[in-house]
Write a protein that holds these residues in place. Structure first.
Motif, mmCIF file in Angstrom:
data_model
loop_
_atom_site.group_PDB
_atom_site.id
_atom_site.type_symbol
_atom_site.label_atom_id
_atom_site.label_comp_id
_atom_site.label_asym_id
_atom_site.label_seq_id
_atom_site.Cartn_x
_atom_site.Cartn_y
_atom_site.Cartn_z
ATOM 1 N N LYS A 129 -13.494 21.296 -15.089
ATOM 2 C CA LYS A 129 -14.736 21.501 -14.335
ATOM 3 C C LYS A 129 -15.965 21.315 -15.211
ATOM 4 C CE LYS A 129 -12.695 24.548 -10.872
ATOM 5 N NZ LYS A 129 -11.313 24.209 -11.256
ATOM 6 N N ASN A 130 -15.791 21.360 -16.525
ATOM 7 C CA ASN A 130 -16.912 21.189 -17.446
ATOM 8 C C ASN A 130 -17.120 19.738 -17.868
ATOM 9 O OD1 ASN A 130 -17.349 24.016 -17.529
ATOM 10 N ND2 ASN A 130 -15.707 24.239 -19.052
ATOM 11 N N TYR A 131 -16.266 18.853 -17.389
ATOM 12 C CA TYR A 131 -16.335 17.455 -17.815
ATOM 13 C C TYR A 131 -17.501 16.742 -17.139
ATOM 14 C CZ TYR A 131 -14.917 12.545 -18.360
ATOM 15 O OH TYR A 131 -14.879 11.204 -18.629
ATOM 16 N N ASP A 132 -18.314 16.045 -17.933
ATOM 17 C CA ASP A 132 -19.416 15.236 -17.418
ATOM 18 C C ASP A 132 -18.980 13.769 -17.469
ATOM 19 O OD1 ASP A 132 -21.688 13.904 -16.729
ATOM 20 O OD2 ASP A 132 -22.896 14.594 -18.428
ATOM 21 N N PRO A 133 -18.693 13.148 -16.323
ATOM 22 C CA PRO A 133 -18.128 11.790 -16.337
ATOM 23 C C PRO A 133 -19.138 10.680 -16.608
ATOM 24 C CG PRO A 133 -18.416 12.522 -14.084
ATOM 25 C CD PRO A 133 -18.805 13.684 -14.956
ATOM 26 N N SER A 134 -20.412 10.961 -16.522
ATOM 27 C CA SER A 134 -21.414 9.892 -16.557
ATOM 28 C C SER A 134 -21.377 9.105 -17.864
ATOM 29 C CB SER A 134 -22.810 10.466 -16.319
ATOM 30 O OG SER A 134 -23.128 11.451 -17.288
ATOM 31 N N LYS A 135 -21.144 9.787 -18.985
ATOM 32 C CA LYS A 135 -21.138 9.089 -20.274
ATOM 33 C C LYS A 135 -19.943 8.145 -20.389
ATOM 34 C CE LYS A 135 -21.267 9.862 -25.269
ATOM 35 N NZ LYS A 135 -21.284 10.862 -26.365
ATOM 36 N N ASP A 136 -18.772 8.597 -19.990
ATOM 37 C CA ASP A 136 -17.568 7.777 -20.103
ATOM 38 C C ASP A 136 -17.457 6.724 -19.014
ATOM 39 O OD1 ASP A 136 -16.694 9.133 -22.355
ATOM 40 O OD2 ASP A 136 -15.471 10.550 -21.216
ATOM 41 N N LEU A 137 -17.959 7.031 -17.812
ATOM 42 C CA LEU A 137 -17.673 6.192 -16.644
ATOM 43 C C LEU A 137 -18.894 5.501 -16.059
ATOM 44 C CD1 LEU A 137 -15.190 8.675 -14.963
ATOM 45 C CD2 LEU A 137 -14.600 6.512 -16.042
ATOM 46 N N GLY A 138 -20.067 5.729 -16.633
ATOM 47 C CA GLY A 138 -21.281 5.142 -16.076
ATOM 48 C C GLY A 138 -21.239 3.629 -15.982
ATOM 49 N N ARG A 139 -20.680 2.970 -17.019
ATOM 50 C CA ARG A 139 -20.615 1.504 -17.005
ATOM 51 C C ARG A 139 -19.654 1.000 -15.933
ATOM 52 N NH1 ARG A 139 -18.927 -0.240 -22.772
ATOM 53 N NH2 ARG A 139 -19.363 -2.358 -22.012
ATOM 54 N N LEU A 140 -18.568 1.742 -15.672
ATOM 55 C CA LEU A 140 -17.629 1.340 -14.617
ATOM 56 C C LEU A 140 -18.259 1.470 -13.242
ATOM 57 C CD1 LEU A 140 -13.975 2.552 -15.308
ATOM 58 C CD2 LEU A 140 -14.780 0.243 -14.843
ATOM 59 N N TRP A 141 -19.009 2.529 -13.015
ATOM 60 C CA TRP A 141 -19.651 2.710 -11.717
ATOM 61 C C TRP A 141 -20.702 1.621 -11.475
ATOM 62 C CZ3 TRP A 141 -20.388 8.706 -12.449
ATOM 63 C CH2 TRP A 141 -19.129 9.324 -12.312
ATOM 64 N N LYS A 142 -21.396 1.204 -12.549
ATOM 65 C CA LYS A 142 -22.338 0.089 -12.413
ATOM 66 C C LYS A 142 -21.579 -1.208 -12.114
ATOM 67 C CE LYS A 142 -26.053 -2.357 -14.818
ATOM 68 N NZ LYS A 142 -26.814 -2.494 -16.083
ATOM 69 N N TYR A 143 -20.426 -1.372 -12.758
ATOM 70 C CA TYR A 143 -19.579 -2.537 -12.524
ATOM 71 C C TYR A 143 -19.120 -2.597 -11.072
ATOM 72 C CZ TYR A 143 -15.538 -5.696 -13.237
ATOM 73 O OH TYR A 143 -14.626 -6.724 -13.167
ATOM 74 N N ALA A 144 -18.876 -1.440 -10.473
ATOM 75 C CA ALA A 144 -18.493 -1.404 -9.057
ATOM 76 C C ALA A 144 -19.577 -2.054 -8.200
ATOM 77 C CB ALA A 144 -18.251 0.036 -8.615
ATOM 78 N N GLU A 145 -20.820 -1.773 -8.504
ATOM 79 C CA GLU A 145 -21.924 -2.378 -7.747
ATOM 80 C C GLU A 145 -22.030 -3.873 -8.038
ATOM 81 O OE1 GLU A 145 -25.329 -0.106 -8.841
ATOM 82 O OE2 GLU A 145 -24.629 1.726 -7.843
ATOM 83 N N GLU A 146 -21.789 -4.246 -9.303
ATOM 84 C CA GLU A 146 -21.881 -5.662 -9.680
ATOM 85 C C GLU A 146 -20.786 -6.504 -9.030
ATOM 86 O OE1 GLU A 146 -21.623 -5.403 -13.883
ATOM 87 O OE2 GLU A 146 -23.735 -4.842 -14.164
ATOM 88 N N THR A 147 -19.667 -5.861 -8.659
ATOM 89 C CA THR A 147 -18.559 -6.586 -8.028
ATOM 90 C C THR A 147 -18.424 -6.228 -6.538
ATOM 91 O OG1 THR A 147 -17.014 -4.857 -8.778
ATOM 92 C CG2 THR A 147 -17.247 -6.817 -10.167
ATOM 93 N N SER A 148 -19.488 -5.748 -5.944
ATOM 94 C CA SER A 148 -19.450 -5.435 -4.506
ATOM 95 C C SER A 148 -19.077 -6.698 -3.736
ATOM 96 C CB SER A 148 -20.789 -4.898 -4.033
ATOM 97 O OG SER A 148 -21.806 -5.871 -4.202
#
Length: 377
Positions: A342-361
Motif C-alpha cells: 500500500k506504500n508503493y508509489d508506481p509513478s516512478k517505475d511505471l510512468g514511462r509505460l503509462w505514457k507509452y500506452a497513450e503513444e500506442t493508442s
C-alpha cells in the motif's frame, strides 16, 4: 480504400480476434472500408455474413482453423474485391505453413496487394521448418508487419528480406471504465462470489489461465506474499484441459478467486479497472511475440510485475524496476510484495509505460497502419 482483414474474428475467443476487432474499428474511424474474412469456429448460430459484435463491421465466415484451405480465403477475397488484403497471422490460426504460402501466392496472383502481420515469430532454435516458412512468407508478401524489433532482427538473422518489414507496435485500448466501477460488484458479477475486498490489494494474471502464463508459479508466489500485503488473487478461466488441472488446485486456496467463464471485452475491461496489480509470469521464450493482455493492463494504468520474456520486452525497456530476471518464485515474490504494498508509489517505475500506452493508442496505430497501406497500394 477497402481492406480485407483475414484472420480469426470475434466472437471467436482469442487474443488475435480481439486485436483484429480493435484494429478494424480504428481503421474504420480513419475512413477505411473494412471487411473481415474470418474463421467459422465458435459461430455456429451466426449467418455466413454477420456484424462483428464490437466494431459492427461486416464479417464473413470463410475458413476453418481446424481444416484451413487457402482456396477458401481466396474465394471470399475475390467476391469482396478489396483494394488490399491484410493477413493477421498467428501459428495457432494458420497451422499449415504450405497452405499459408499458397494463400499468399494466390492473393498476389489474383492482383491483390498483400500485407501480413506476423504476431508470432519462431526463434531459429524452433527448427529449420519454422525458419524456412518465415522466410518464404516474407518473400511472398508485399510487406510484413511485426510488433517488435526483436521480431524484426530474428527474421533478419534467418535470412528474410528486412527491407519489406515494418515495425508497428501493438495497439493499446485505453480503459474507459477507470474510476467508474465498484470492484466488489464487478467481482460478484464475473466470479459469482461475494468477497470482502475492503483494504485488500487485488492482483490478477490477465486473460485465460494457461501453463505458459505461469499459473503454477504465481500460486507459490501468492502464498508467500498474500498475508504481508493483504492481497486477493483473481485469475481467469482455464483455456485447455491441462490448464484446468492447475486452476483446480487454486479453488480451495485462501483469498483466491477464479472467474469460471470466458468474459467478453467489456467485462474484461471492468475487471482490469477493479484490480490493482497485474502479473505476467510468462514461459516459452522460443516464440517471439508481444502480449495483448500486457497492453490492456498498461491501458488500465495498473501496477505491473513482469518476468524477462520476449513477449514483455516493452516492460523491460520502459519499466526495468518491475521485471524479475527469471521465472522463479524467490525472484518474483519480493518484487510482487513491493509492488502490491500500500506504500508503493508506481509513478516512478511505471510512468514511462503509462505514457507509452497513450503513444500506442489504437487511433495512432491505425494511422501508422494506414501509412503502410498507402505505400503498398
Amino acid at each position: 480504400m477497402r481492406v480485407a482483414i483475414v484472420s480469426r474474428v470475434p466472437p471467436a475467443t482469442c487474443g488475435i480476434a480481439e486485436y483484429n476487432a480493435m484494429l478494424g474499428e480504428a481503421l474504420s474511424s480513419q475512413g477505411i472500408g473494412v471487411v473481415f474474412i474470418g474463421n467459422s469456429e465458435e459461430k455456429e448460430r451466426l449467418p455466413d455474413t454477420y456484424m462483428e459484435p464490437y466494431s459492427s463491421l461486416r464479417a464473413r465466415k470463410c475458413f476453418s482453423v481446424g481444416k484451413f484451405r487457402a482456396e477458401d480465403v481466396i474465394r471470399c477475397v475475390l467476391e469482396e474485391d478489396p483494394d488490399l488484403v491484410h493477413v493477421e497471422h498467428d501459428y495457432d490460426i494458420f497451422r499449415d505453413n504450405s497452405e499459408t504460402e499458397s494463400m499468399l501466392r494466390g492473393l498476389k496472383e489474383s492482383g491483390y496487394p498483400t500485407i501480413i502481420t506476423l504476431h508470432s515469430v519462431h526463434h531459429a532454435l524452433s527448427g529449420k521448418e519454422w525458419v524456412n516458412a518465415q522466410v518464404k512468407i516474407t518473400n511472398i508478401a508485399d510487406t510484413v508487419i511485426v510488433h517488435s524489433v526483436l521480431q524484426l532482427h530474428e527474421l533478419q538473422y534467418q535470412g528474410a528480406d528486412i527491407s519489406k518489414i515494418k515495425v508497428v507496435p501493438h495497439g493499446t485500448l485505453l480503459n474507459p471504465f477507470l474510476g467508474k466501477v465498484d470492484r466488489s460488484s464487478v467481482i460478484a458479477e464475473l466470479a459469482g462470489v461475494e468477497a470482502d475486498l475492503d483494504g485488500k490489494t487485488l492482483i490478477t494474471v490477465p486473460g485465460f489461465s494457461r501453463w505458459n502464463k505461469g499459473i503454477d508459479v504465481i500460486l507459490e508466489v501468492f502464498r508467500a506474499i498474500r498475508d504481508k500485503t493483504e492481497s486477493v488473487l483473481v485469475i481467469g478461466v482455464p483455456q485447455r484441459p491441462r490448464d484446468k488441472v492447475l486452476v483446480d488446485k487454486l479453488l480451495d486456496e485462501k483469498r483466491v478467486i477464479v472467474v469460471p467463464k470466458f468474459i467478453n471485452r467489456t467485462e474484461f475491461l471492468k475487471l482490469l479497472a477493479s484490480v490493482d496489480v497485474a502479473v505476467f509470469p510468462y514461459r516459452q521464450p522460443r516464440v517471439i511475440a508481444v502480449s495483448g493482455a500486457f497492453h490492456l493492463a498498461i491501458g488500465s494504468k495498473l501496477r505491473l510485475v513482469c518476468t524477462r520474456h520476449p513477449k514483455l520486452f516493452e516492460c523491460e525497456m520502459l519499466a526495468p524496476n518491475v521485471v524479475a530476471p527469471d521465472l522463479k518464485p524467490r525472484l518474483l515474490a519480493p518484487l510482487l510484495e513491493k509492488v502490491a504494498s500500500k506504500n508503493y508509489d508506481p509513478s516512478k517505475d511505471l510512468g514511462r509505460l503509462w505514457k507509452y500506452a497513450e503513444e500506442t493508442s489504437w487511433d495512432r496505430i491505425a494511422r501508422k497502419t494506414l501509412e503502410i497501406y498507402k505505400e503498398v497500394v
